[in-house]
Scaffold this active site. Structure first.
Site, mmCIF file in Angstrom:
data_model
loop_
_atom_site.group_PDB
_atom_site.id
_atom_site.type_symbol
_atom_site.label_atom_id
_atom_site.label_comp_id
_atom_site.label_asym_id
_atom_site.label_seq_id
_atom_site.Cartn_x
_atom_site.Cartn_y
_atom_site.Cartn_z
ATOM 1 N N HIS A 56 -26.623 21.635 16.753
ATOM 2 C CA HIS A 56 -26.901 20.217 17.027
ATOM 3 C C HIS A 56 -27.705 19.613 15.874
ATOM 4 C CE1 HIS A 56 -27.533 16.851 20.069
ATOM 5 N NE2 HIS A 56 -28.176 16.464 18.972
ATOM 6 N N HIS A 58 -27.657 15.927 12.995
ATOM 7 C CA HIS A 58 -27.065 14.620 12.657
ATOM 8 C C HIS A 58 -27.050 14.505 11.141
ATOM 9 C CE1 HIS A 58 -27.389 12.813 16.819
ATOM 10 N NE2 HIS A 58 -28.177 13.869 16.934
ATOM 11 N N GLN A 151 -23.880 6.455 19.161
ATOM 12 C CA GLN A 151 -25.344 6.289 19.181
ATOM 13 C C GLN A 151 -25.797 5.081 20.002
ATOM 14 O OE1 GLN A 151 -28.167 8.035 17.004
ATOM 15 N NE2 GLN A 151 -28.881 7.161 18.928
ATOM 16 N N HIS A 209 -25.099 13.848 24.443
ATOM 17 C CA HIS A 209 -26.548 13.648 24.502
ATOM 18 C C HIS A 209 -26.823 13.188 25.927
ATOM 19 C CE1 HIS A 209 -26.448 13.737 20.144
ATOM 20 N NE2 HIS A 209 -27.743 13.540 20.074
ATOM 21 N N GLU A 212 -31.666 12.262 27.625
ATOM 22 C CA GLU A 212 -32.705 12.491 26.613
ATOM 23 C C GLU A 212 -33.805 11.452 26.823
ATOM 24 O OE1 GLU A 212 -31.482 12.281 22.503
ATOM 25 O OE2 GLU A 212 -33.295 13.311 21.807
ATOM 26 N N ASP A 308 -31.527 19.276 15.330
ATOM 27 C CA ASP A 308 -31.348 17.851 15.617
ATOM 28 C C ASP A 308 -31.514 16.985 14.371
ATOM 29 O OD1 ASP A 308 -30.697 15.702 17.160
ATOM 30 O OD2 ASP A 308 -32.424 15.804 18.490
HETATM 31 ZN ZN LIG Z 1 -29.081 14.572 18.697
#
Ligand SMILES: [Zn+2]
Length: 411
Positions: A56, A58, A151, A209, A212, A308
């Site tokens: 995981h 980005h 996102q 996701h 979160e 992440d």
């Molecule tokens: Zn993430």
């Protein structure tokens, strides 16, 4: 090439590993320590394992912290705002350069399999197009899975559904989602149904996701797990973060666990990111803001750790070293008991490979790819205690990376 004097996880003694081109040809017990022949690698009685996995990250956002502004509150939501500003400046070359620089950092720490979430809430899909090129151009270094990650939402963002479909058509491997960020609960639920339909129709994997947030009312995990269960897709589905589970009461969680087990889905926790971003609306007592990693593991479900972020609007630190995440995660999740320590590398190797659905493309077994690491310690416990490193990374039967450990002189 051969690797001699290797220790293997969960087995006694020393081993000789023979590589034949890009495959593992044989793994045999070695009665005693031997000296390495020219061209062979000496593991020096330390662990040899399959490569580390980053499940995981980005890569389209890494190395952007402070551009144009730093995240001053440290919250996830300010991170999304700061990223929206940086996103306006993103170019094709900028994305590729930063992603490749970050991949080099991952490779230097023994990672050879990566799942990256790429923001597709952009009418031009610029970052996705750049990352599809990066996937091809870095095949000699890593196997890269690309998640179409909305996102700013699927239902809450203009043409969100069409952008997700386009991303899959262009070549994304995995369908993502962000149900807790959608404008309403109903939109969160419909976004999950939409993304599961898209994955089922196209054969993509799923990584959402999910929840979160510290909000204990954020309960999209049950929706995702039920969709996975009904469709029989659990092994192909991952719930990332699920940090609201750290705020659920135990009565709800006990019911939820029954469904989670039936669904067979996978979990990713990003402990350094979550300990940093969550708990931000608390004074004291202050929540840790992580999912129930130890409890998920004890219940026999699959959970792994990811980084992440590396130097982005959500998290200002990071250097590609997933062992750092493992060490922090074991502390934060109350997993320093010896039983946990002695199998702790599962959380960045086998469990993560299962999350990525790598199957026989991964693992230290005969006839599998000749991808492996020589570590600096003889077992999981010593790797954590000594803050060890991957010293050699072998990919497709060739040395990809060698690290020289620091040495200390006195006097
Ligand atoms: Zn993430």
């Amino acid at each position: 090439m051969n690797i001699v004097n290797a220790r293997l996880r969960g087995r006694e003694g020393l081993f000789h590993i023979a590589l034949d081109g890009s495959q593992i040809a044989a793994i045999n017990e070695q009665p005693a320590v031997v000296s390495a022949a020219a061209g062979d690698l000496d593991a020096a009685s330390n662990l040899v394992v399959a490569p580390f996995v980053e499940p995981h990250i980005h890569l389209d956002a890494t190395l952007t912290a402070g551009e144009p502004a730093w995240n001053m509150s440290g919250t996830l939501f300010e991170g999304i705002e700061r990223w929206a500003e940086r996103k306006a400046l993103v170019t094709h070359e900028d994305t590729k350069t930063r992603a490749k620089k970050t991949i080099d950092m991952l490779v230097d720490h023994g990672i050879q399999h990566v799942r990256t979430h790429v923001d597709v809430t952009d009418p031009t899909l610029a970052a996705l197009k750049a990352m599809l090129e990066v996937r091809e151009e870095t095949r000699h270094l890593i196997d890269l899975q690309i998640v179409a990650f909305p996102q700013e939402g699927i239902e809450s963002y203009a043409n969100g559904r069409a952008l997700m479909e386009q991303a899959v058509e262009l070549g994304a491997d995995v369908v993502g989602g962000i149900p807790h960020f959608e404008n309403t609960r109903d939109q969160g639920v419909s976004s999950i149904k939409f993304l599961m339909d898209l994955a089922e129709r196209t054969g993509c994997l799923v990584d959402v996701h999910c929840d979160e947030t510290d909000d204990p009312q954020s309960r999209f995990l049950e929706v995702l797990a039920e969709e996975a269960r009904v469709r029989g897709m659990g092994a192909r589905v991952t719930a990332s973060h699920t940090v609201a589970m750290g705020s659920y009461d135990n009565a709800y969680c006990s019911k939820l666990f029954r469904l989670l087990k039936m669904s067979g889905i996978n979990f990713v926790s990003c402990p350094t990111e979550s300990i940093h971003l969550q708990g931000r609306f608390d004074s004291y007592p202050k929540r840790r803001g992580l999912t129930r990693v130890a409890e998920i593991d004890r219940a026999g479900m699959n959970v792994c750790f990811g980084q992440d972020s590396i130097v982005d609007p959500w998290y200002p630190l990071g250097n590609g070293n997933i062992l750092r995440i493992l060490e922090a995660g074991l502390h934060i999740c109350h997993m320093l008991g010896y039983e946990d320590l002695k199998r702790s590398l599962d959380l960045i190797t086998d469990n993560s490979a299962r999350t990525l659905h790598l199957g026989e493309r991964y693992g230290l077994e005969v006839n599998r790819p000749a991808n492996l690491l020589i570590l600096s310690a003889p077992d999981d416990y010593e790797m954590i205690r000594t803050q060890g490193h991957a010293l050699v990374s072998v990919r497709h039967g060739e040395v990809l990376m060698r690290r020289t450990p620091a040495s200390v002189q006195r006097g």
